[in-house]
Design a protein around this motif. Structure first.
Motif, PDB file in Angstrom:
ATOM      1  N   MET A  83     -26.984   1.183 -38.287  1.00 43.96           N
ATOM      2  CA  MET A  83     -26.284   0.043 -37.657  1.00 43.96           C
ATOM      3  C   MET A  83     -25.496  -0.759 -38.687  1.00 43.96           C
ATOM      4  SD  MET A  83     -29.679  -1.008 -35.528  1.00 43.96           S
ATOM      5  CE  MET A  83     -29.117  -2.500 -34.797  1.00 43.96           C
ATOM      6  N   ARG A  84     -24.438  -1.352 -38.182  1.00 42.34           N
ATOM      7  CA  ARG A  84     -23.620  -2.294 -38.948  1.00 42.34           C
ATOM      8  C   ARG A  84     -23.220  -1.805 -40.345  1.00 42.34           C
ATOM      9  NH1 ARG A  84     -22.518  -6.794 -37.509  1.00 42.34           N
ATOM     10  NH2 ARG A  84     -22.575  -7.806 -39.553  1.00 42.34           N
ATOM     11  N   PRO A  85     -22.573  -0.637 -40.389  1.00 40.93           N
ATOM     12  CA  PRO A  85     -22.135  -0.153 -41.715  1.00 40.93           C
ATOM     13  C   PRO A  85     -20.969  -1.002 -42.241  1.00 40.93           C
ATOM     14  CG  PRO A  85     -21.273   1.245 -39.995  1.00 40.93           C
ATOM     15  CD  PRO A  85     -22.119   0.235 -39.306  1.00 40.93           C
ATOM     16  N   HIS A  86     -20.968  -1.243 -43.535  1.00 41.91           N
ATOM     17  CA  HIS A  86     -19.778  -1.837 -44.138  1.00 41.91           C
ATOM     18  C   HIS A  86     -19.740  -1.460 -45.625  1.00 41.91           C
ATOM     19  CE1 HIS A  86     -22.748  -5.011 -44.911  1.00 41.91           C
ATOM     20  NE2 HIS A  86     -22.003  -5.296 -45.992  1.00 41.91           N
ATOM     21  N   THR A  87     -18.528  -1.401 -46.112  1.00 37.66           N
ATOM     22  CA  THR A  87     -18.351  -0.953 -47.498  1.00 37.66           C
ATOM     23  C   THR A  87     -17.703  -2.063 -48.301  1.00 37.66           C
ATOM     24  OG1 THR A  87     -16.204  -0.029 -46.949  1.00 37.66           O
ATOM     25  CG2 THR A  87     -18.066   1.478 -46.851  1.00 37.66           C
ATOM     26  N   SER A  88     -18.007  -2.030 -49.580  1.00 42.19           N
ATOM     27  CA  SER A  88     -17.383  -2.971 -50.506  1.00 42.19           C
ATOM     28  C   SER A  88     -17.211  -2.200 -51.817  1.00 42.19           C
ATOM     29  CB  SER A  88     -18.282  -4.189 -50.678  1.00 42.19           C
ATOM     30  OG  SER A  88     -17.805  -4.970 -51.731  1.00 42.19           O
ATOM     31  N   ALA A  89     -15.996  -1.872 -52.148  1.00 40.39           N
ATOM     32  CA  ALA A  89     -15.680  -1.000 -53.305  1.00 40.39           C
ATOM     33  C   ALA A  89     -16.468   0.310 -53.160  1.00 40.39           C
ATOM     34  CB  ALA A  89     -15.990  -1.716 -54.603  1.00 40.39           C
ATOM     35  N   VAL A 113     -19.692   0.575 -52.805  1.00 44.76           N
ATOM     36  CA  VAL A 113     -21.024   0.312 -52.228  1.00 44.76           C
ATOM     37  C   VAL A 113     -20.942   0.374 -50.687  1.00 44.76           C
ATOM     38  CG1 VAL A 113     -22.918  -1.340 -52.052  1.00 44.76           C
ATOM     39  CG2 VAL A 113     -21.609  -1.159 -54.182  1.00 44.76           C
ATOM     40  N   LEU A 114     -21.894   1.112 -50.132  1.00 41.15           N
ATOM     41  CA  LEU A 114     -22.013   1.207 -48.663  1.00 41.15           C
ATOM     42  C   LEU A 114     -23.347   0.568 -48.259  1.00 41.15           C
ATOM     43  CD1 LEU A 114     -21.475   2.456 -45.774  1.00 41.15           C
ATOM     44  CD2 LEU A 114     -22.662   4.485 -46.621  1.00 41.15           C
ATOM     45  N   ARG A 115     -23.276  -0.295 -47.264  1.00 41.43           N
ATOM     46  CA  ARG A 115     -24.520  -0.901 -46.776  1.00 41.43           C
ATOM     47  C   ARG A 115     -24.615  -0.686 -45.259  1.00 41.43           C
ATOM     48  NH1 ARG A 115     -22.723  -5.002 -50.267  1.00 41.43           N
ATOM     49  NH2 ARG A 115     -24.027  -5.197 -52.138  1.00 41.43           N
ATOM     50  N   PHE A 116     -25.815  -0.438 -44.799  1.00 39.24           N
ATOM     51  CA  PHE A 116     -26.050  -0.365 -43.350  1.00 39.24           C
ATOM     52  C   PHE A 116     -27.531  -0.602 -43.064  1.00 39.24           C
ATOM     53  CE2 PHE A 116     -26.392   4.025 -44.854  1.00 39.24           C
ATOM     54  CZ  PHE A 116     -27.555   4.495 -44.249  1.00 39.24           C
ATOM     55  N   VAL A 117     -27.846  -0.708 -41.788  1.00 36.04           N
ATOM     56  CA  VAL A 117     -29.252  -0.899 -41.373  1.00 36.04           C
ATOM     57  C   VAL A 117     -29.729   0.399 -40.733  1.00 36.04           C
ATOM     58  CG1 VAL A 117     -30.798  -2.152 -39.809  1.00 36.04           C
ATOM     59  CG2 VAL A 117     -29.012  -3.389 -41.039  1.00 36.04           C
ATOM     60  N   GLU A 118     -30.782   0.941 -41.282  1.00 41.67           N
ATOM     61  CA  GLU A 118     -31.368   2.169 -40.718  1.00 41.67           C
ATOM     62  C   GLU A 118     -32.449   1.758 -39.712  1.00 41.67           C
ATOM     63  OE1 GLU A 118     -31.823   4.889 -39.495  1.00 41.67           O
ATOM     64  OE2 GLU A 118     -32.364   6.361 -41.038  1.00 41.67           O
ATOM     65  N   SER A 119     -32.293   2.217 -38.498  1.00 41.24           N
ATOM     66  CA  SER A 119     -33.274   1.806 -37.472  1.00 41.24           C
ATOM     67  C   SER A 119     -34.310   2.902 -37.189  1.00 41.24           C
ATOM     68  CB  SER A 119     -32.545   1.416 -36.178  1.00 41.24           C
ATOM     69  OG  SER A 119     -31.850   2.525 -35.690  1.00 41.24           O
ATOM     70  N   ARG A 120     -34.200   4.028 -37.866  1.00 36.88           N
ATOM     71  CA  ARG A 120     -35.239   5.075 -37.713  1.00 36.88           C
ATOM     72  C   ARG A 120     -35.640   5.557 -39.103  1.00 36.88           C
ATOM     73  NH1 ARG A 120     -31.905   8.225 -33.231  1.00 36.88           N
ATOM     74  NH2 ARG A 120     -32.079   6.672 -31.571  1.00 36.88           N
ATOM     75  N   ALA A 162     -28.542  -8.153 -32.668  1.00 38.91           N
ATOM     76  CA  ALA A 162     -27.678  -9.067 -31.913  1.00 38.91           C
ATOM     77  C   ALA A 162     -26.217  -8.849 -32.279  1.00 38.91           C
ATOM     78  CB  ALA A 162     -28.098 -10.498 -32.188  1.00 38.91           C
ATOM     79  N   LYS A 163     -25.942  -8.688 -33.572  1.00 32.40           N
ATOM     80  CA  LYS A 163     -24.546  -8.510 -34.004  1.00 32.40           C
ATOM     81  C   LYS A 163     -24.001  -7.176 -33.535  1.00 32.40           C
ATOM     82  CE  LYS A 163     -24.727 -11.674 -37.880  1.00 32.40           C
ATOM     83  NZ  LYS A 163     -24.897 -11.834 -39.319  1.00 32.40           N
ATOM     84  N   THR A 164     -24.840  -6.123 -33.578  1.00 40.73           N
ATOM     85  CA  THR A 164     -24.395  -4.810 -33.095  1.00 40.73           C
ATOM     86  C   THR A 164     -24.048  -4.898 -31.612  1.00 40.73           C
ATOM     87  OG1 THR A 164     -25.893  -3.798 -34.672  1.00 40.73           O
ATOM     88  CG2 THR A 164     -25.040  -2.367 -32.940  1.00 40.73           C
ATOM     89  N   ALA A 165     -24.930  -5.581 -30.881  1.00 37.16           N
ATOM     90  CA  ALA A 165     -24.691  -5.716 -29.430  1.00 37.16           C
ATOM     91  C   ALA A 165     -23.407  -6.491 -29.173  1.00 37.16           C
ATOM     92  CB  ALA A 165     -25.871  -6.415 -28.782  1.00 37.16           C
TER      93      ALA A 165
END
Lengths: 488, 299
Positions: free
Chosen positions: B242-248, B250-257, B292-295
């Motif tokens: 969920m909610r992937p985003h990159t910065s240079a 670096v990749l960040r996201f939320v793993e729900s499983r 909430a943000k994903t929704a």
């Protein structure tokens, strides 16, 4: 029952101050009612006016108490704490009804006893009347208000709804002249019964529905329908149907085959003894010959409906208030015809077709009433008083407990009167009930005033007659000229 | 597993607005179940249907084995309900409220009442309308715990309360309602995280997840991937990330499983130039926000 008493005790504790106020108000009602005098003196008039004003406020006090106690566990909404508590709904309803019985019904019952006893009618002699009055009082003045309280959850909401309904009733009953609930004369009890029945039945449907299911939307729908029906159905009941029903209820058929009503063409228009002006309508007095009325009996019309028919077959209905009356020994049919119809047909021969319901009065009794400050008992009419003013005006008022008398008091009250005087009977209710639905247990059975020429007159007679029976006797009058009988 | 509460395809419409849309919820006996979700998600509506305060448009709900619309006097002797919006009889003193309620409950425990009054520092003579919000909630909770109900339902009990009062309420609940099933809806996620055994997330009338708190915190991780070059997000992005985003780079996201081995392998498969991967456990608040943000973005 334990839960009923538990909730009841809680409500008493919650509303102890309101209860005290209402009980005090009811006590004052008893005192005022007990001391209001049928004789019109300045003092008693003051008490009477206070009493009338008070009778308007007292029900508001009862309704406030009823709404407050119902709203303590309000039914509409979903935020009340009691909804998720182990209340037995039947116990809750029982507790509320017990509260109303104890703090409204019982005090009113006691006040009734005090009022009638103080007025000289021992309460022990009127137990069935007291019971009947409680039933009518509860069905008309309390139950519908309990139902209204169950579909509201705030006092402001309750009184706004009540005020709206009251204004609608006022418009219908007074402004449109459709009668009043406080009038129980003749067959008015039928419309009143229907009115009370509609409201009472609706309340009896709404109460269990609200307490068992809290179906407020449905209950509001039922309440609105009931109010609309109660306001319209009794008011729109055709008088012919009302008197037809009354006739059907009469215990034994009345022998009236000897009574014949025909047009009396030999009589010319004379100065009338009675005018009854209706705006926009021409007033016509048609002479009638009534024969076959049993000796010692009088004939009065309960309802006469007239249809005018022109020679070419066109028909018009009278505008109402048609009546048969007797003046100087002669009978007259008073008809009101729309001005436009009258102008169009006044010189043409027309036929009058009537539907007519009559009552035979008989068993005449005469009671002597002396001019005095104290009231005297007149059999059948209750306590009567006569007051003579300096201007030789006689003012006579009779009052009886619980209901209008079934007797008819004749307005011919001068001693040695003959049949030559105008005979318009007062009072007389065909109601089978033992009580009426007013706030006060006292009912005016006769009110009359007259100017007397003889200054030495010290007493008058009040003549009363009973209804011997009702019957219907339609008649037709052919080819009359309306203009010949117009009252100018 | 015996359920204290169960709903099947529960729906509620207010005119055209669907407050609940086919809710399937099971709350096992003895659980402390936190029902969370954004404002307007349907939490209060769910609770009101369960408490027979409003009727469902369709579907069914069972509470303690009884259809919720048939809850009666008998069932309510075993149910406690505390809500931020509940209208209490303001004219009663705390003492009289408790005295008044006593005969309604066969299992009323006077000693427990005294204990709770002491614990909550409730003044018996004070009228309910004069109590502060916090004290009113304490009085409501006392009156709901006093008969040791099998089920306690609390709708936003902590709203507007200071930390001290919240703590007292939670302590009181946990101490005195051991073994009782508790359903609690709240926005106070930090408070819930400390004691809820199960959690359900409701959004737009639908249950997004419902599970044990431990399993939820186990399966959610904040993932940070440092690549050799700025990563390009593949077109087929896993639904659980969920909610992937990159910065240079670096990749960040939320793993729900989250599964340490499988997740790491999947990341390496998709981003072969990944130099470093880190997994950070998430607080309930962070999980809630991610959902909430994903929704919101999806909407």
């Amino acid at each position: 029952m334990r839960q009923v008493l538990h909730i009841f005790k809680k409500d008493v504790r919650c509303f102890r101050y309101e209860i005290l106020v209402i009980l005090s108000m009811t006590a004052l009602f008893a005192v005022l009612g007990g001391h209001s005098q049928p004789v019109v003196t300045q003092f008693s008039q003051g008490i009477d006016e206070l009493n009338v004003l008070y009778r308007l406020f007292l029900p508001v006090g009862w309704w406030y108490l009823i709404a407050a106690v119902i709203h303590e566990e309000a039914l509409p909404g979903h935020q009340q704490f009691w909804l998720t508590r182990p209340y037995a709904r039947t116990s809750l309803l029982g507790a509320k009804l017990l509260f109303i019985v104890v703090f409204v019904n019982l005090p009113v019952l006691l006040a009734d006893c005090v009022i009638i006893s103080t007025q000289g009618f021992p309460a022990s002699g009127y137990l069935p009347n007291l019971l009947c009055r409680q039933i009518l009082f509860s069905t008309l003045w309390l139950l519908p208000l309990v139902a209204l309280a169950t579909v509201t959850n705030r006092l402001r909401q309750f009184f706004t709804a009540l005020l709206t309904i009251a204004v609608l009733f006022f418009i219908l009953f007074y402004a449109l002249g459709m009668g009043t609930l406080f009038y129980w004369g003749r067959a008015a009890w039928i419309a009143n019964s229907l009115f009370i029945l509609i409201l009472g039945m609706a309340a009896l449907v709404i109460l269990p529905l609200q307490y068992a299911k809290r179906r407020t939307t449905l209950s509001c729908g039922i309440a609105i329908c009931a109010v609309v029906l109660a306001m319209t159905v009794p008011a729109l009941l055709p008088p012919a149907a009302v008197y037809g029903f009354q006739l059907a209820l009469w215990k034994s058929p009345t022998e009236h085959s000897s009574v014949h009503i025909v047009f009396d063409g030999t009589r010319e228009r004379t100065q009338t003894w009675m005018t009854d002006t209706v705006r926009g309508a021409a007033e016509i007095d048609v002479p009638l010959e009534v024969t076959g009325v049993p000796k010692g009996a009088d004939l009065i019309s309960d309802y006469v409906g007239v249809t005018l028919e022109s020679a070419d077959g066109r028909r018009w209905q009278d505008v109402g208030r048609t009546m048969l009356y007797r003046s100087r020994g002669h009978y007259w049919l008073k008809v009101h015809v729309r001005d436009a119809v009258f102008e169009q047909q006044k010189n043409n021969p027309v036929t009058l077709r009537t539907i007519a319901y009559f009552t035979l009065l008989g068993d005449r009794k005469s009671s002597r009433l002396e001019a005095q400050a104290k009231s005297a008992a007149v059999p059948g009419l209750g306590l009567c008083s006569a007051l003579v003013t300096r201007q030789r005006d006689w003012s006579i008022i009779c009052r009886s407990p619980f209901r209008d008398t079934s007797l008819f008091a004749l307005d011919s009250i001068i001693p040695n009167e003959s049949d030559d005087t105008l005979s318009l009977p007062q009072g007389g209710s065909y109601s089978p009930y033992l009580a009426e639905s007013g706030i006060s247990p006292l009912v005016a059975t006769f009110q009359g005033s007259m100017t007397v020429t003889d200054p030495s007159l010290k007493a008058v007679n009040i003549n009363t007659e009973s209804a011997l029976g009702h019957f219907r006797s339609d008649f037709e009058i052919h080819d009359i000229r309306l203009d010949d009988y117009l009252i100018q | 597993m015996t359920c204290a509460i169960r709903t099947e395809n529960l729906s509620k419409k207010f005119k055209d607005l669907a407050a609940l849309d086919g809710l399937n919820l099971s709350i096992p006996e003895g659980a402390i179940y936190a029902l969370v979700g954004p404002n307007g998600a349907g939490k209060t509506t769910t609770i009101k249907i369960l408490m027979n305060l409003v009727h469902a448009s369709s579907g069914r709900a069972e509470v303690l084995g009884i259809e919720s619309s048939h809850l009666s006097r008998r069932e309510f002797t075993n149910i406690g309900y505390v809500s931020e919006n509940q209208e209490m009889p303001g004219w009663m003193t705390v003492e009289y409220l408790l005295e008044y309620l006593k005969p309604f409950y066969p299992g009323w425990d006077c000693a427990l009442v005294k204990e709770l009054q002491r614990q909550f520092d409730l003044s018996p003579r004070a009228k309910i309308r004069q109590l502060s919000r916090g004290m009113r909630m304490k009085a409501a909770l006392t009156s709901s715990l006093a008969y040791r109900p099998k089920l306690i339902v609390m709708d936003e009990p902590f709203t507007g309360l200071d930390a001290m009062v919240r703590d007292q309420l939670t302590e009181g609940l946990l101490e005195q309602a051991a073994g009782t099933t508790v359903l609690i809806s709240s926005h106070d996620l930090a408070e819930l995280e400390s004691f809820a055994s199960h959690i359900g997330y409701l959004a737009r009338g639908k249950l997004c997840f419902s599970e044990e708190m431990s399993s939820l915190t186990e399966r959610f991780r904040e993932v940070e991937v440092i690549c050799a070059a700025p990563p390009v997000l593949p077109s087929e992005w896993p639904e659980a990330w969920m909610r992937p985003h990159t910065s240079a780079a670096v990749l960040r996201f939320v793993e729900s499983r989250f599964d340490s081995e499988k997740t790491a392998a999947e990341i390496l498969r998709r981003f072969p130039d990944a130099r470093n991967v880190s997994f950070t456990p998430m607080s309930l608040r962070a999980i809630f926000l991610a959902f909430a943000k994903t929704a919101n973005e999806a909407a």
